[in-house]
Design a protein around this motif. Structure first.
Motif, short mmCIF file in Angstrom:
data_model
loop_
_atom_site.label_atom_id
_atom_site.label_comp_id
_atom_site.label_asym_id
_atom_site.label_seq_id
_atom_site.Cartn_x
_atom_site.Cartn_y
_atom_site.Cartn_z
N SER A 90 0.83 -1.19 0.00
CA SER A 90 0.00 0.00 0.00
C SER A 90 0.87 1.25 0.00
O SER A 90 1.90 1.30 0.68
CB SER A 90 -0.90 0.01 1.23
N ARG A 91 0.46 2.24 -0.75
CA ARG A 91 1.17 3.51 -0.78
C ARG A 91 0.68 4.44 0.33
O ARG A 91 1.23 5.51 0.53
CB ARG A 91 1.01 4.16 -2.15
N TYR A 92 -0.37 4.02 1.04
CA TYR A 92 -0.87 4.79 2.17
C TYR A 92 -0.09 4.41 3.42
O TYR A 92 0.27 3.25 3.60
CB TYR A 92 -2.36 4.48 2.41
N PRO A 93 0.16 5.39 4.31
CA PRO A 93 0.87 5.05 5.55
C PRO A 93 -0.01 4.22 6.48
O PRO A 93 -1.24 4.20 6.34
CB PRO A 93 1.18 6.42 6.16
N GLN A 94 0.61 3.55 7.43
CA GLN A 94 -0.14 2.72 8.38
C GLN A 94 -1.15 3.54 9.17
O GLN A 94 -2.19 3.03 9.55
CB GLN A 94 0.82 2.01 9.33
N TRP A 98 -2.97 6.01 8.11
CA TRP A 98 -3.82 6.77 7.19
C TRP A 98 -5.20 7.06 7.79
O TRP A 98 -5.72 8.16 7.66
CB TRP A 98 -3.97 6.04 5.85
N HIS A 146 -6.01 13.48 -2.26
CA HIS A 146 -4.62 13.95 -2.45
C HIS A 146 -4.60 14.76 -3.74
O HIS A 146 -4.86 14.22 -4.81
CB HIS A 146 -3.67 12.77 -2.58
N ASP A 166 -1.06 11.35 -5.20
CA ASP A 166 -0.02 10.47 -4.65
C ASP A 166 -0.38 10.14 -3.20
O ASP A 166 -0.19 10.98 -2.31
CB ASP A 166 1.34 11.15 -4.73
N SER A 192 1.04 8.56 -1.01
CA SER A 192 2.15 8.55 -0.06
C SER A 192 2.54 9.97 0.38
O SER A 192 3.32 10.14 1.30
CB SER A 192 3.36 7.84 -0.66
N ASP A 193 1.99 10.99 -0.28
CA ASP A 193 2.29 12.39 0.04
C ASP A 193 1.18 12.95 0.92
O ASP A 193 0.14 13.39 0.44
CB ASP A 193 2.41 13.20 -1.24
N ASN A 194 1.39 12.91 2.23
CA ASN A 194 0.36 13.29 3.18
C ASN A 194 0.63 14.61 3.87
O ASN A 194 0.20 14.82 5.01
CB ASN A 194 0.15 12.15 4.18
#
Length: 97
Positions: A4-8, A10, A56, A60, A62-64
Motif C-alpha cells: 500500500s502507498r498509504y501510511p499505516q 492513514w 490527495h 499520490d 504517499s504524500d500526506n
C-alpha cells in the motif's frame, strides 16, 4: 511487507483532516456523516453520497502533507479522479477553515 502507498496511520490522518473541516466537503460544502451515523431516513446508497473522503491533490497517496489533502464528499472525490482536476486549489483551502 505491505504494498500500500498509504501510511499505516492513514485512518488517523484522514479522520483528523475531516474533523478539522467539521465533516464538510471543501468543494460543494456538503455536511457529511460522521463515523457511526446512520440516519434511518437515508438508504445505504443515500448514505454513500454523504460519505466524506480525503483527496490527495497530486494523486499520490504517499504524500500526506496537509497542503496536499482535502476532505471531499464521495461525489466530488469521484469528480476529481474522473477528470483529474477540480475547482479548489491547495492555496484556497484556508478559506474554508
Amino acid at each position: 511487507m505491505s504494498t500500500s502507498r498509504y501510511p499505516q496511520n492513514w485512518k488517523e490522518i484522514a479522520t483528523s483532516i475531516k474533523e478539522s473541516f467539521d465533516w464538510r466537503c471543501t468543494r460543494c460544502n456538503r455536511v457529511c456523516l460522521r463515523p457511526g451515523q446512520k440516519p434511518p431516513e437515508l438508504t445505504l446508497s443515500q448514505r454513500r453520497v454523504y460519505t466524506l473522503q480525503v483527496h490527495h491533490f497530486n494523486f499520490d497517496p504517499s504524500d500526506n502533507r496537509l497542503e496536499n489533502l482535502a476532505p471531499l464528499c464521495s461525489g466530488c472525490h469521484l469528480y476529481y479522479h474522473r477528470f483529474r482536476r477540480g475547482n479548489i486549489s491547495p492555496g484556497q483551502l484556508s478559506l474554508f477553515k
